[in-house]
Scaffold this active site. Structure first.
Site, PDB file in Angstrom:
ATOM      1  N   TYR A  54       0.855  -1.193   0.000  1.00 53.86           N
ATOM      2  CA  TYR A  54       0.000   0.000   0.000  1.00 53.86           C
ATOM      3  C   TYR A  54       0.886   1.237   0.000  1.00 53.86           C
ATOM      4  O   TYR A  54       1.825   1.335   0.799  1.00 53.86           O
ATOM      5  CB  TYR A  54      -0.881  -0.004   1.256  1.00 53.86           C
ATOM      6  CG  TYR A  54      -1.772   1.214   1.385  1.00 53.86           C
ATOM      7  CD1 TYR A  54      -2.864   1.405   0.536  1.00 53.86           C
ATOM      8  CD2 TYR A  54      -1.523   2.182   2.360  1.00 53.86           C
ATOM      9  CE1 TYR A  54      -3.679   2.527   0.663  1.00 53.86           C
ATOM     10  CE2 TYR A  54      -2.339   3.302   2.490  1.00 53.86           C
ATOM     11  CZ  TYR A  54      -3.412   3.467   1.636  1.00 53.86           C
ATOM     12  OH  TYR A  54      -4.217   4.569   1.760  1.00 53.86           O
TER      13      TYR A  54
ATOM     14  N   ASP B 114       9.375   2.829  -0.053  1.00 51.85           N
ATOM     15  CA  ASP B 114       8.322   3.510   0.688  1.00 51.85           C
ATOM     16  C   ASP B 114       8.539   3.187   2.162  1.00 51.85           C
ATOM     17  O   ASP B 114       8.179   2.108   2.642  1.00 51.85           O
ATOM     18  CB  ASP B 114       6.946   3.050   0.208  1.00 51.85           C
ATOM     19  CG  ASP B 114       5.827   3.797   0.930  1.00 51.85           C
ATOM     20  OD1 ASP B 114       6.114   4.458   1.954  1.00 51.85           O
ATOM     21  OD2 ASP B 114       4.675   3.704   0.481  1.00 51.85           O
TER      22      ASP B 114
ATOM     23  N   LYS C  26       4.560   9.428   8.978  1.00 48.96           N
ATOM     24  CA  LYS C  26       4.356   8.944  10.349  1.00 48.96           C
ATOM     25  C   LYS C  26       5.396   9.488  11.331  1.00 48.96           C
ATOM     26  O   LYS C  26       5.267  10.606  11.799  1.00 48.96           O
ATOM     27  CB  LYS C  26       4.274   7.422  10.355  1.00 48.96           C
ATOM     28  CG  LYS C  26       3.130   6.925   9.416  1.00 48.96           C
ATOM     29  CD  LYS C  26       2.785   5.500   9.616  1.00 48.96           C
ATOM     30  CE  LYS C  26       1.869   4.928   8.541  1.00 48.96           C
ATOM     31  NZ  LYS C  26       0.442   5.106   8.805  1.00 48.96           N
TER      32      LYS C  26
HETATM   33  N1  HOZ Z   1      -3.310   3.741   6.198  1.00 45.18           N
HETATM   34  C1  HOZ Z   1      -3.387   3.351   7.558  1.00 45.18           C
HETATM   35  C2  HOZ Z   1      -3.209   1.899   7.721  1.00 45.18           C
HETATM   36  N2  HOZ Z   1      -2.085   1.337   7.092  1.00 45.18           N
HETATM   37  C3  HOZ Z   1      -4.703   3.744   8.192  1.00 45.18           C
HETATM   38  C4  HOZ Z   1      -4.611   5.036   8.834  1.00 45.18           C
HETATM   39  C5  HOZ Z   1      -5.799   5.409   9.697  1.00 45.18           C
HETATM   40  O1  HOZ Z   1      -6.888   4.904   9.503  1.00 45.18           O
HETATM   41  O2  HOZ Z   1      -5.607   6.254  10.531  1.00 45.18           O
END
Ligand code: HOZ
Length: 428
Positions: A141, A236, A264
């Protein structure tokens, strides 16, 4: 008002009642906990329950919630104004720290989210190479930009929509899909498309199909193939950056890509992300080059303050912090392994440093297909068992369990007991 009541209200006015799909708890058939506050390793819901938090805002909270130095930096920055739309000294400082830490980084651009970082990195790679195709891996992802919502992990996998609606086929057609941990699948695409591939993007540790570590030689193989064909290799590191080590996965595995994306931790829990890489590529970005990318809130002073405060702590204490987190993660991983053995549960535990996942399957998980084959009904029961025992973990088989520096020995001991209880209950 409790979580259930507010969730019903939220569902009337927000899709799924949330602002990011996995939070809706649909995969686990429960009501999401609405959060009132968090401090250190604990998160508190509006129903008055305290949980030990192993989501950590999906990665940023490596130092724990509301760490004093970070909060102070944010407050101080806020008092000086929340946004200027003009350069600041702190942006230069954080860019220098990123260059010093991240092996491939010679130049940096700050943006607001991981999605934006990846989207922009790919545009830079296309501008640099003059090529159109990109290669990504099934189950990885890289945010929600059009060209990357193809065979995607994380929430798309959780909701079982790996190819999002609303993406024109023509956009997705420039995205080629390979299989994680399978260099032959990568070679085949490069042989077929030779000098048409601008970039290959990979999560160096796949962490959005659950955690799947790279097989020995996989990342090195990607480095070799992309170099041979003149394509840009992008790591990534939105999840792994400043987490697996201060220099991220690239430092951890000793493989240097051409570009990296960070998010993050680099934003210390505020909306900030980064794309960075070799000077010759990054100089293609506007205003020095023809690849356009801009943003009113890019390099936002409050977000940069949070990131800078976080990175300063990590840099100053890295020799203590990373081994300490690793040790806690090791104890928790052992608790999983012991319970799997004790209760004879068909499950596999994957861990790299402070990232881990339990998969409910009777074989090792080294590929997307292995992860995807997990028993999701069993995950649901396990999740409920952990939540009932006040352990707050991602409500999806296809996300990671994040251990942080704020987790205390007492937290770890309670977690070990909860794992035994939750896995034991699956057998009962
Ligand atoms: N993209 C995040 C999980 N890999 C989710 C982030 C969220 O829902 O805060």
């Amino acid at each position: 008002m409790n979580s259930k009541e507010i969730f019903e209200r939220a569902c009337e006015i927000m899709p799924g009642g949330v602002n990011s799909p996995v939070r809706a708890y649909r995969a686990v058939g429960l009501t999401p906990r609405f959060i009132a506050s968090a401090k250190g390793s604990k998160i508190y819901d509006i129903d008055g329950i305290e949980y030990i938090d192993y989501i950590g805002s999906w990665g940023p909270m490596i130092l724990g919630h509301a760490r004093e130095e970070v909060v102070k930096a944010v407050c101080d920055a806020t008092m000086r104004g929340t946004s200027y739309g003009a350069p600041t000294v702190a942006e230069v400082e954080i860019a220098e720290m990123i260059n010093e830490a991240v092996p491939c980084s010679e130049m940096v651009r700050l943006v607001n989210s991981g999605t934006e970082a990846v989207m922009s990195a790919i545009r830079a790679a296309r501008g640099y190479t003059g090529r159109d195709y990109i290669v990504k891996f099934e189950g990885c992802y890289h945010g929600h930009s059009d060209g990357l919502l193809v065979k995607s992990g994380s929430g798309l996998l959780t909701e079982n929509v790996p190819d999002s609606a609303g993406v024109p086929a023509a956009f997705a057609a420039k995205t080629l899909i390979a299989q994680y941990n399978d260099l032959d699948s990568v070679r085949a695409l490069f042989e077929q498309h030779k000098d048409e591939i601008a970039a290959l993007i990979v999560e160096p540790v796949a962490a959005n199909m659950g955690v799947v570590p790279p097989k020995p030689g996989f990342l090195e193989g990607l480095r070799e193939i992309t170099s041979e064909y003149g394509a840009v290799l992008i790591f990534d590191e939105v999840i792994t950056g400043f987490r697996l080590s201060y220099g991220g996965a690239s430092e951890y595995y000793g493989v240097t890509p051409d570009m990296a994306t960070l998010g993050k931790i680099v934003g210390g829990g505020m909306p900030m992300a980064v794309y960075c890489g070799k000077k010759e590529i990054m100089q293609k970005v506007s205003p020095t080059g023809p690849v356009y990318q801009a943003g009113t809130l890019s390099g936002n002073p409050v977000a940069v303050a949070a990131g800078l405060a976080t990175l300063k702590i990590l840099r100053a204490h890295k020799d203590e912090i990373y081994p300490a987190i690793d040790k806690k993660a090791e104890i928790i991983a052992k608790a999983y392994a012991d319970a799997i053995e004790k209760y004879q549960i068909p499950a596999a535990l994957n861990r790299v440093g402070s990232l881990m996942s339990i998969f409910f399957t009777d074989h090792p998980v080294t590929s997307f297909a292995d992860a995807f084959g997990s028993d999701l009904e069993m995950f649901k029961k396990y999740f409920a068992g952990m939540l009932n025992r006040k352990i707050y973990i991602a409500p999806s088989q296809f996300e990671a369990f994040f251990v942080g520096y704020a987790h205390t020995d007492e937290d770890v001991a309670k977690t070990v007991a909860a794992i035994d209880g939750a896995l034991g209950a699956l057998k009962a």
